[in-house]
Scaffold this motif. Structure first.
Motif, PDB file in Angstrom:
ATOM      1  N   CYS A 171      18.606  29.898  18.202  1.00 23.34           N
ATOM      2  CA  CYS A 171      19.621  30.602  17.415  1.00 23.34           C
ATOM      3  C   CYS A 171      20.560  31.626  18.436  1.00 23.34           C
ATOM      4  CB  CYS A 171      19.012  31.499  16.482  1.00 23.34           C
ATOM      5  SG  CYS A 171      20.274  32.394  15.429  1.00 23.34           S
TER       6      CYS A 171
ATOM      7  N   ALA B  39      27.469  31.996  25.094  1.00 28.15           N
ATOM      8  CA  ALA B  39      26.572  31.235  24.524  1.00 28.15           C
ATOM      9  C   ALA B  39      26.278  30.039  25.445  1.00 28.15           C
ATOM     10  CB  ALA B  39      26.885  30.465  23.128  1.00 28.15           C
TER      11      ALA B  39
ATOM     12  N   THR C   4      23.522  34.044  19.432  1.00 30.46           N
ATOM     13  CA  THR C   4      24.841  34.860  18.566  1.00 30.46           C
ATOM     14  C   THR C   4      25.475  35.531  19.999  1.00 30.46           C
ATOM     15  OG1 THR C   4      23.391  35.160  16.585  1.00 30.46           O
ATOM     16  CG2 THR C   4      25.569  36.566  17.041  1.00 30.46           C
ATOM     17  N   GLU C   5      26.834  35.357  20.073  1.00 29.75           N
ATOM     18  CA  GLU C   5      27.378  35.969  21.123  1.00 29.75           C
ATOM     19  C   GLU C   5      27.778  37.531  21.051  1.00 29.75           C
ATOM     20  OE1 GLU C   5      31.022  33.847  22.288  1.00 29.75           O
ATOM     21  OE2 GLU C   5      29.787  32.486  23.443  1.00 29.75           O
TER      22      GLU C   5
ATOM     23  N   LEU D 203      23.502  43.011  14.597  1.00 25.77           N
ATOM     24  CA  LEU D 203      22.913  41.648  15.171  1.00 25.77           C
ATOM     25  C   LEU D 203      21.493  41.646  15.404  1.00 25.77           C
ATOM     26  CD1 LEU D 203      25.746  42.209  18.176  1.00 25.77           C
ATOM     27  CD2 LEU D 203      25.535  40.434  16.771  1.00 25.77           C
TER      28      LEU D 203
ATOM     29  N   HIS E 215      15.422  33.503  19.382  1.00 25.98           N
ATOM     30  CA  HIS E 215      16.493  34.175  18.778  1.00 25.98           C
ATOM     31  C   HIS E 215      17.184  35.006  19.956  1.00 25.98           C
ATOM     32  CE1 HIS E 215      14.930  33.229  14.975  1.00 25.98           C
ATOM     33  NE2 HIS E 215      15.904  33.657  14.352  1.00 25.98           N
TER      34      HIS E 215
ATOM     35  N   LEU F  83      20.966  36.932  21.816  1.00 26.30           N
ATOM     36  CA  LEU F  83      22.265  37.903  21.729  1.00 26.30           C
ATOM     37  C   LEU F  83      22.615  37.595  23.179  1.00 26.30           C
ATOM     38  CD1 LEU F  83      21.343  40.947  19.841  1.00 26.30           C
ATOM     39  CD2 LEU F  83      22.392  38.934  19.012  1.00 26.30           C
TER      40      LEU F  83
END
Length: 258
Positions: free
Chosen positions: A74, A50, A76-77, A99, A44, A46
């Motif tokens: 996974c 991406a 996420t931007e 987030l 995961h 952040l």
């Protein structure tokens, strides 16, 4: 009744400074194996971008196999507004907490910037604040920080320094800012560090050499982490007499000292 999940950690994962270098060099030249192993174990993320995150993970996978295939990572931007306006404003805190939902569910979450250490001269500090507020562990990994590399190579005092980010674009305000930084460096013996967008590096250097006193020390560290890495440090008078050829089209860090 199932036991509550142990929260995960927020892991600050540094990336090499060779963004855009083709072909990219062996990632082990920039990051220690312990950092690569930790990054490979995360699923995961952040990320500031991406696409850059996937490119980074592909390079990690070439050395240490990823815990999950790239397609199953996974990513996420971070909000685009943080790129332009930063995330120091407390209004970013609510979004940052959201987030971190995967961490509250038990997943360790990696935080990535495009180059260097996340949350330093890049967005991400709101996520770090949120992690502390939520009681999550925050684990910074070892890797390159261009500001510190430039400071170490500048010859300017490293015991007392400040990073001031970008200088104003307006010509008059930029001159005023340079004079203020010079005065602070002389008065407080505090080294001043600043940066610029690569396509404006040459213009900033020209203005600095026109504005600063002859005895002020100026260092410019260009293309750190790249094959054309160059650091030039001298007094402004020496810069004017013997202007060097620098790869100013690459990212650069400016260091000003008394």
């Amino acid at each position: 009744m199932s036991a509550p999940r142990t929260p995960g950690a927020l892991v600050l994962v540094p990336t090499p400074l060779d963004l855009g270098c083709a072909p990219p060099p062996d990632i082990r030249a920039a990051l220690p194996i312990a950092t690569l192993q930790c990054a490979a174990g995360l699923t995961h993320w952040l990320a500031e971008n991406a696409r850059s995150a996937r490119a980074f993970l592909k390079r990690v996978n070439a050395v240490v196999p990823l815990a999950a295939p790239l397609q199953q990572q996974c990513i996420t931007e971070l909000p685009r507004a943080w790129h332009k306006h930063g995330d120091a404003d407390r209004s970013a805190d609510t979004a940052a907490e959201a987030l971190l939902a995967p961490a509250l569910q038990g997943h360790d979450v990696g935080l990535l910037s495009e180059a260097g250490m996340p949350a330093i001269a890049d967005p991400g500090s709101a996520v770090v604040r949120a992690a502390h507020r939520l009681g999550l562990r925050v684990e910074p990994l070892v890797g390159p920080v261009s500001l510190m590399l430039a400071l170490a190579a500048s010859g300017c005092p490293g015991q007392h320094f400040a990073f001031v980010g970008y200088l104003p674009i307006d010509a008059a305000q930029r001159v005023q800012a340079l004079r203020a930084l010079e005065a602070t460096a002389a008065r407080q013996r505090q080294t001043q560090i600043f940066i610029e967008t690569p396509y404006r590096n040459a213009a900033l250097l020209q203005v600095a050499l026109q504005t600063l006193r002859p005895d002020t020390r100026l260092a410019v560290a260009c293309a750190l982490g790249l094959p054309q890495q160059t650091v030039h440090a001298a007094t402004v008078a020496q810069w004017r007499r013997h202007p060097p050829t620098l790869p100013l089209q690459q990212p650069a860090v400016f260091v000003l000292g008394a």
